[in-house]
Design a protein around this motif. Structure first.
Motif, mmCIF file in Angstrom:
data_model
loop_
_atom_site.group_PDB
_atom_site.id
_atom_site.type_symbol
_atom_site.label_atom_id
_atom_site.label_comp_id
_atom_site.label_asym_id
_atom_site.label_seq_id
_atom_site.Cartn_x
_atom_site.Cartn_y
_atom_site.Cartn_z
ATOM 1 N N UNK A 122 0.816 -1.214 0.000
ATOM 2 C CA UNK A 122 0.000 0.000 0.000
ATOM 3 C C UNK A 122 0.853 1.269 0.000
ATOM 4 N N UNK A 123 0.199 2.403 -0.206
ATOM 5 C CA UNK A 123 0.884 3.694 -0.163
ATOM 6 C C UNK A 123 0.994 4.173 1.283
ATOM 7 N N UNK A 124 2.187 4.612 1.716
ATOM 8 C CA UNK A 124 2.375 5.027 3.109
ATOM 9 C C UNK A 124 1.888 6.436 3.409
ATOM 10 N N UNK A 125 1.536 7.197 2.352
ATOM 11 C CA UNK A 125 1.065 8.576 2.506
ATOM 12 C C UNK A 125 0.320 8.950 1.224
ATOM 13 N N UNK A 126 -0.363 10.066 1.249
ATOM 14 C CA UNK A 126 -1.050 10.555 0.052
ATOM 15 C C UNK A 126 -0.070 11.274 -0.864
ATOM 16 N N UNK A 127 -0.363 11.291 -2.165
ATOM 17 C CA UNK A 127 0.522 11.969 -3.095
ATOM 18 C C UNK A 127 0.256 11.575 -4.531
ATOM 19 N N UNK A 128 1.307 11.669 -5.364
ATOM 20 C CA UNK A 128 1.180 11.316 -6.775
ATOM 21 C C UNK A 128 2.461 10.619 -7.249
ATOM 22 N N UNK A 129 2.338 9.862 -8.327
ATOM 23 C CA UNK A 129 3.480 9.149 -8.911
ATOM 24 C C UNK A 129 4.142 10.036 -9.961
#
Length: 306
Positions: free
Chosen positions: A180-187
């Protein structure tokens, strides 16, 4: 990490050291500790063998292995969702071993920390953590040095992570195999670095210290809201049928969103960060210095923003 062939792991929740029960340890010892096995190394680590074995775990026949596996490794199966055959007891609800292998948790079994300055565990796994790395981005792994420029496979991209923190999350075959993603954001960028498919088991690392930079891996450069840029690296392994990206990487992600999963085979996720942005949790750092991994549940705190 290990005494002889025993793998010691600190369990954060039981507050004690445990000896890991290794799936397929006989084969790992043969492949990496036996002279004949080492000669067969190129075959064992080949993509063809891993793909074929991974594909065999898709068969209906492979589902017969699920119930004995659950019993032998004391898997708390009631925490997970059933497979395709919903009318069956959960142990016989999966149409293949691979469907069981990528099983999902039931709603509410795992939650991500909601504190913005706390990083959520991106995998249910055994963690190593380093607060900072040397100028050329070297990290000790079982007596050798792991250079992030080789790990990421792109010298220009690796510059962002010089002197930064690093975590290694090792998933065992008995574990939940979605990450999973450890924080919000973008690739910002995502690509595959070709390589072999050696085992990532500590027994294998005992004999081959370059596995993380020799194995096939998928690298995603993430721009996160609270932890700066991250290099999120999924490392392939022996008998991993496939690394699957289940999230549309053209879209922004939220903390806790599923990023992807490994089909059959234990594997590893490596996370590199920018200098001064965050540091792994104290228990991870303390245990890492002693050469011991820390077992942590998905979504629990693994690092703090600086």
């Amino acid at each position: 990490m290990s005494q002889g062939f025993e793998i010691q792991v600190f369990n954060r929740y039981r507050n004690k050291m445990e000896i890991e029960k290794v799936y397929g340890d006989g084969m790992v010892k043969f492949a990496y500790g036996n002279p004949i096995g080492r000669l067969l190394g190129p075959v064992i680590a080949s993509k063809m063998l891993s793909r074929l074995y991974g594909k065999s775990q898709d068969s209906l026949k492979s589902a017969k292995k699920v119930a004995p596996f659950v019993k032998n490794f004391h898997i708390p199966i009631d925490q997970y969702q059933k497979g395709s055959f919903k009318e069956n007891p959960i142990e016989t609800s999966y149409h293949s071993f691979n469907e069981f292998f990528i099983r999902k948790f039931q709603e509410g079994q795992r939650t991500f920390t909601t504190n913005d300055d706390e990083m959520g565990a991106f995998a249910e796994a055994r963690y190593f953590g380093h607060a900072s790395m040397s100028d050329d981005l070297n990290v000790p792994v079982k007596g050798s040095m792991l250079r992030a420029v080789e790990l990421i496979g792109d010298g220009e991209l690796a510059k962002d992570f010089i002197g930064g923190p690093l975590m290694i999350a090792r998933l065992c075959p008995v574990d939940y195999h979605r990450y999973h993603y450890p924080d919000s954001g973008k690739t910002l960028k995502a690509f595959t670095v070709p390589g072999d498919l050696h085992s990532v088991n500590p027994l294998a690392l005992k004999f081959r210290q370059d596995i993380f930079i020799k194995n096939e891996r998928r690298v995603s450069i993430l721009d996160t809201e609270h932890f700066g840029k991250l290099a999120y690296i999924e490392v392939g392994a022996t008998c991993v049928g496939k690394i699957v990206q289940s999230f549309d990487e053209s879209q922004p992600f939220k903390k806790g969103d599923e990023k992807g999963y490994f089909l059959f085979g234990g594997s590893t996720v490596v996370l590199c960060g920018e200098k001064g942005k965050w540091a792994p949790s104290e228990d991870i750092l303390k245990n890492t210095k002693a050469g011991i991994e820390t077992y942590i549940h998905l979504g629990d705190v693994v690092a703090q923003a600086s």
